[in-house]
Design a protein around this motif. Structure first.
Motif, PDB file in Angstrom:
ATOM      1  N   CYS A  22      -0.216  -2.146  -4.930  1.00  0.00           N
ATOM      2  CA  CYS A  22      -1.376  -2.938  -5.222  1.00  0.00           C
ATOM      3  C   CYS A  22      -2.738  -2.609  -3.404  1.00  0.00           C
ATOM      4  N   ASP A  23      -3.372  -2.589  -3.480  1.00  0.00           N
ATOM      5  CA  ASP A  23      -4.243  -2.684  -2.306  1.00  0.00           C
ATOM      6  C   ASP A  23      -5.026  -3.661  -2.578  1.00  0.00           C
ATOM      7  N   GLU A  74     -15.899  -4.534   1.286  1.00  0.00           N
ATOM      8  CA  GLU A  74     -14.706  -4.641   1.952  1.00  0.00           C
ATOM      9  C   GLU A  74     -13.525  -3.121   1.384  1.00  0.00           C
ATOM     10  N   ALA A  75     -13.911  -2.567   0.134  1.00  0.00           N
ATOM     11  CA  ALA A  75     -13.037  -2.239  -0.208  1.00  0.00           C
ATOM     12  C   ALA A  75     -13.359  -0.793   0.139  1.00  0.00           C
ATOM     13  N   THR A  76     -14.006  -0.548   0.791  1.00  0.00           N
ATOM     14  CA  THR A  76     -14.280   1.171   1.337  1.00  0.00           C
ATOM     15  C   THR A  76     -13.956   1.653   2.697  1.00  0.00           C
ATOM     16  N   ASP A 106     -17.103  -7.951  -1.619  1.00  0.00           N
ATOM     17  CA  ASP A 106     -15.993  -7.041  -2.893  1.00  0.00           C
ATOM     18  C   ASP A 106     -16.434  -5.740  -1.782  1.00  0.00           C
ATOM     19  N   GLU A 107     -17.569  -5.052  -2.647  1.00  0.00           N
ATOM     20  CA  GLU A 107     -17.717  -3.946  -2.547  1.00  0.00           C
ATOM     21  C   GLU A 107     -17.713  -3.028  -0.959  1.00  0.00           C
ATOM     22  N   ALA A 125      -9.272  -3.070  -8.610  1.00  0.00           N
ATOM     23  CA  ALA A 125      -8.907  -2.782  -9.803  1.00  0.00           C
ATOM     24  C   ALA A 125      -7.295  -2.529 -10.045  1.00  0.00           C
ATOM     25  N   SER A 126      -7.327  -2.681  -8.506  1.00  0.00           N
ATOM     26  CA  SER A 126      -5.376  -1.926  -8.136  1.00  0.00           C
ATOM     27  C   SER A 126      -4.372  -3.621  -8.298  1.00  0.00           C
ATOM     28  N   GLN A 142       0.667  -1.239   0.091  1.00  0.00           N
ATOM     29  CA  GLN A 142      -0.106   0.366  -0.264  1.00  0.00           C
ATOM     30  C   GLN A 142       0.735   1.447  -0.005  1.00  0.00           C
ATOM     31  N   ARG A 181      -7.833  -5.128  -0.875  1.00  0.00           N
ATOM     32  CA  ARG A 181      -8.925  -4.811  -2.064  1.00  0.00           C
ATOM     33  C   ARG A 181      -9.876  -4.410  -2.291  1.00  0.00           C
ATOM     34  N   ASP A 182      -8.885  -3.659  -3.205  1.00  0.00           N
ATOM     35  CA  ASP A 182      -9.944  -2.561  -4.250  1.00  0.00           C
ATOM     36  C   ASP A 182      -9.439  -3.581  -5.965  1.00  0.00           C
TER      37      ASP A 182
END
Length: 142
Positions: free
Chosen positions: A95-96, A140-142, A137-138, A101-102, A70, A98-99
């Motif tokens: 690279c995160d 946890e990405a926040t 997923d959504e 796209a990352s 991160q 949780r994301d």
């Protein structure tokens, strides 16, 4: 496991057979240079601790290593450490895990840099205190 071993005399007692060392004692922890020479690896959570150690071992065995984390500065420091060894191949990126796209961007970087990705070590940890059924997923990405 006693078959094939010569009897050993014990002082004051009957002879007994010497046992072979257990498998875990016979294993070597020494790196085997070039074992992974044709492989590309990425390690998540690689900017320190266990992730850094995994990167060092992969590089010693010849793999090209994409160091991810991160914090780009820390990942770059590990990659620079790897590159001090002659013949090493390393790069760093954010690279995160949780994301999605990352994660996809990190995979894309490995493919663009070295033509593919063979090994992924998912070392990054994410803590969530919810029942499994409530995790998405959504969320946890926040």
């Amino acid at each position: 496991d006693l078959v094939g071993h010569e009897p050993v005399a014990r002082p004051g007692g009957p002879p007994h057979r010497r046992r072979a060392a257990p498998a875990w004692e016979r294993l070597t922890l020494m790196a085997k240079p070039d074992r992974l020479a044709d492989k590309v690896a990425t390690v998540t959570g690689a900017a320190g601790g266990i992730g850094r150690a995994i990167c060092l071992r992969l590089a010693k065995e010849g793999a090209a290593v994409l160091v991810t984390g991160q914090h780009l500065e820390r990942a770059e420091a590990v990659a620079a450490e790897l590159l001090r060894e002659p013949g090493s191949r390393a790069a760093a990126t954010i690279c995160d895990v949780r994301d999605p796209a990352s994660v996809a961007a990190a995979v894309r970087q490995a493919k663009e840099t070295w033509g593919g990705l063979d090994l992924v070590v998912n070392n990054a940890g994410v803590m969530t205190f919810k029942p499994l059924e409530e995790i998405s997923d959504e969320a946890e990405a926040t």
